[in-house]
Design an enzyme around this catalytic site. Sequence first.
Site, PDB file in Angstrom:
ATOM      1  N   SER A   1       4.483   1.468   8.522  1.00 20.21           N
ATOM      2  CA  SER A   1       4.440   1.767   7.850  1.00 20.21           C
ATOM      3  C   SER A   1       3.739   3.199   9.150  1.00 20.21           C
ATOM      4  O   SER A   1       3.940   4.401   9.207  1.00 20.21           O
ATOM      5  CB  SER A   1       2.987   2.299   7.697  1.00 20.21           C
ATOM      6  OG  SER A   1       4.173   1.247   5.651  1.00 20.21           O
TER       7      SER A   1
ATOM      8  N   GLY B   1      11.631  -2.684   5.720  1.00 12.61           N
ATOM      9  CA  GLY B   1      10.496  -4.374   5.919  1.00 12.61           C
ATOM     10  C   GLY B   1      10.021  -4.589   4.095  1.00 12.61           C
ATOM     11  O   GLY B   1       9.821  -5.698   3.593  1.00 12.61           O
ATOM     12  N   HIS B   2       8.942  -3.918   3.917  1.00 11.76           N
ATOM     13  CA  HIS B   2       9.019  -3.684   2.567  1.00 11.76           C
ATOM     14  C   HIS B   2       9.829  -4.625   1.302  1.00 11.76           C
ATOM     15  O   HIS B   2       9.653  -5.018   0.769  1.00 11.76           O
ATOM     16  CB  HIS B   2       8.272  -2.490   1.885  1.00 11.76           C
ATOM     17  CG  HIS B   2       7.169  -2.062   2.410  1.00 11.76           C
ATOM     18  ND1 HIS B   2       6.770  -1.282   3.115  1.00 11.76           N
ATOM     19  CD2 HIS B   2       6.285  -2.634   2.804  1.00 11.76           C
ATOM     20  CE1 HIS B   2       5.339  -0.863   3.360  1.00 11.76           C
ATOM     21  NE2 HIS B   2       5.228  -1.759   3.050  1.00 11.76           N
TER      22      HIS B   2
ATOM     23  N   MET C   1       9.237  -3.486  12.254  1.00 12.83           N
ATOM     24  CA  MET C   1       9.015  -2.315  11.053  1.00 12.83           C
ATOM     25  C   MET C   1       7.259  -2.395  10.100  1.00 12.83           C
ATOM     26  O   MET C   1       6.780  -3.362  10.095  1.00 12.83           O
ATOM     27  CB  MET C   1       9.842  -2.809   9.774  1.00 12.83           C
ATOM     28  CG  MET C   1      10.746  -2.039  10.715  1.00 12.83           C
ATOM     29  SD  MET C   1      12.787  -1.951   8.840  1.00 12.83           S
ATOM     30  CE  MET C   1      13.527  -1.953   9.538  1.00 12.83           C
TER      31      MET C   1
ATOM     32  N   LEU D   1       6.736   2.822   1.341  1.00 14.75           N
ATOM     33  CA  LEU D   1       7.906   1.833   1.621  1.00 14.75           C
ATOM     34  C   LEU D   1       8.776   1.993   2.877  1.00 14.75           C
ATOM     35  O   LEU D   1       9.026   3.221   2.769  1.00 14.75           O
ATOM     36  CB  LEU D   1       8.696   1.319   0.615  1.00 14.75           C
ATOM     37  CG  LEU D   1       7.497   1.217  -0.551  1.00 14.75           C
ATOM     38  CD1 LEU D   1       7.841   0.754  -2.405  1.00 14.75           C
ATOM     39  CD2 LEU D   1       6.413   0.153  -0.090  1.00 14.75           C
TER      40      LEU D   1
ATOM     41  N   MET E   1       0.929  -1.348   0.163  1.00 16.85           N
ATOM     42  CA  MET E   1      -0.344   0.533   0.237  1.00 16.85           C
ATOM     43  C   MET E   1       1.016   0.975  -0.279  1.00 16.85           C
ATOM     44  O   MET E   1       0.626   2.071   0.471  1.00 16.85           O
ATOM     45  CB  MET E   1      -0.576   0.143   0.551  1.00 16.85           C
ATOM     46  CG  MET E   1      -1.516  -1.375   0.931  1.00 16.85           C
ATOM     47  SD  MET E   1      -3.124  -0.887   2.297  1.00 16.85           S
ATOM     48  CE  MET E   1      -2.609  -1.034   3.699  1.00 16.85           C
TER      49      MET E   1
ATOM     50  N   GLY F   1       4.321 -10.518   4.195  1.00 18.37           N
ATOM     51  CA  GLY F   1       5.220 -10.580   5.400  1.00 18.37           C
ATOM     52  C   GLY F   1       4.522 -11.219   6.629  1.00 18.37           C
ATOM     53  O   GLY F   1       3.461 -11.020   6.674  1.00 18.37           O
ATOM     54  N   GLU F   2       5.500 -12.041   7.422  1.00 14.48           N
ATOM     55  CA  GLU F   2       4.671 -12.765   8.939  1.00 14.48           C
ATOM     56  C   GLU F   2       4.459 -11.489   9.364  1.00 14.48           C
ATOM     57  O   GLU F   2       3.934 -11.819  10.273  1.00 14.48           O
ATOM     58  CB  GLU F   2       5.823 -13.202   9.232  1.00 14.48           C
ATOM     59  CG  GLU F   2       6.139 -14.850   8.140  1.00 14.48           C
ATOM     60  CD  GLU F   2       7.165 -15.629   8.764  1.00 14.48           C
ATOM     61  OE1 GLU F   2       7.659 -15.483   9.906  1.00 14.48           O
ATOM     62  OE2 GLU F   2       7.349 -17.040   8.095  1.00 14.48           O
TER      63      GLU F   2
HETATM   64  O1  PAF Z   1      -0.342  -5.993   3.633  1.00 17.35           O
HETATM   65  C1  PAF Z   1      -0.685  -5.024   2.741  1.00 17.35           C
HETATM   66  O2  PAF Z   1      -0.248  -3.968   2.421  1.00 17.35           O
HETATM   67  C2  PAF Z   1      -1.916  -4.821   2.701  1.00 17.35           C
HETATM   68  O3  PAF Z   1      -3.098  -4.921   3.177  1.00 17.35           O
HETATM   69  C3  PAF Z   1      -1.578  -5.621   0.903  1.00 17.35           C
HETATM   70  C4  PAF Z   1      -1.507  -7.159   1.553  1.00 17.35           C
HETATM   71  C5  PAF Z   1      -1.148  -4.479   0.603  1.00 17.35           C
HETATM   72  C6  PAF Z   1      -3.406  -5.148   0.565  1.00 17.35           C
HETATM   73  O4  PAF Z   1      -3.554  -4.108   0.088  1.00 17.35           O
END
Ligand code: PAF
Length: 283
Positions: free
Chosen positions: A185, A33-34, A183, A30, A27, A146-147
Site C-alpha cells: 500500500s 497483493g491482498h 506490492m 487494498l 488494513m 502474505g510472505e
Molecule cells: O499486514 C497487515 O496488513 C497488518 O499487519 C495486519 C495483519 C492486518 C494486522 O493489522
Amino acid sequence: MILCRTAAQLEAALARQPKERTLVPTMGGLHAGHLSLIDYARQSPGAVLATVFVNRHQFDDPEDFSNYPRDEEKDFEQLRQAGVDLTYAPDEQAVWGGEAPRLDAFEMPGLTEVLEGQYRPGHLTAVAAVVSRLFDQVEPTAAVFGEKDYQQLVLVRRLAEARQPPVQIIAAPVVREPDGLAMSSRNRRLNSQSRERAAELHRTLEAAAGFVKEGLDVEQVQRQAFEALVELGFEPDYVEVREADFLRPAAASDRELVILAAARLAGVRLLDVVPADRPSPGG
Ligand code: PAF
C-alpha cells in the site's frame, strides 16, 4: 457480502456462517497483493472472511498512521468482487472495547525485538495483539498472511499454534509488479523517479541470494547488499540472512534461509524478502 461494523453484528452474522472459515486480515488500502490472499482463502473449504481495520498501535510514527491510505468503499467493492462472504470493518471501540491493548503480553523473545522490532519498537507486539483479538472475535479455522511481511508471518504462526483450537496459517507468496517491486500500500507514495528505482531493492536481494546459494559468507553478503543499496540511493535499516522458520541468525548448518531487508527510498519505507536456500551437502 455481509458487512459488520460492531462485535454484536459480527457475532450475529457468524452464527449463520459455516464453522470452517478462512480469515484475511487487512488494513484496507487494498491492491492486487491482498486480492491474491483472498484467492488463497477461497481455496480452503467454508466461508471467506476479511477484516479491514487500521491498527494505530502498530504504527510507530503517528504521521504514517494518518497517511495510511483509507478508502473503505473502494475496499469493500474489491472484497465483494473477490468473493468475500463477510467483511468485519470495526472501529477501535469494537476491537479494543475502550481499553489499550497490553502489548507486553505479546513479546516473543528472539522475534519481536529483532529486525522490524528493532527499528519499529512495539510494532510486532501490536500486530500480535490485533491479530489475536481478531482471531478471538472471528474464530477462524484458518487465516492467510502474505510472505511479504515475512517476520509478521513467522510471528503469527507462533501465535496461531499456541491457540486452542489452533488456527491454520496459510502463507501466500509475495506478489510483485512486473519489474519485481513487492506490492505494498505504501508504493503509491513513491514519485515516478523513486518508483523506478524501488525495484532495485528486489534485484539487490536476488543477487545476494545468488551469493548465499553459492556458499559465500553470509556476513559478507549482508554487508555488500547493504552497501549496494546505499549506493543506489536507499537508506537501509537492515539486510539480514536468517533461517526461514524462526528467523534466528543463519548458522552454517541451516539450509532454508531467507534474506530480509527494510530500506527507505525518498522517505518511503520498503520491505522485501527473498528465499536463499543453500544446496544440501552433496545435493
Ligand atoms: O499486514 C497487515 O496488513 C497488518 O499487519 C495486519 C495483519 C492486518 C494486522 O493489522
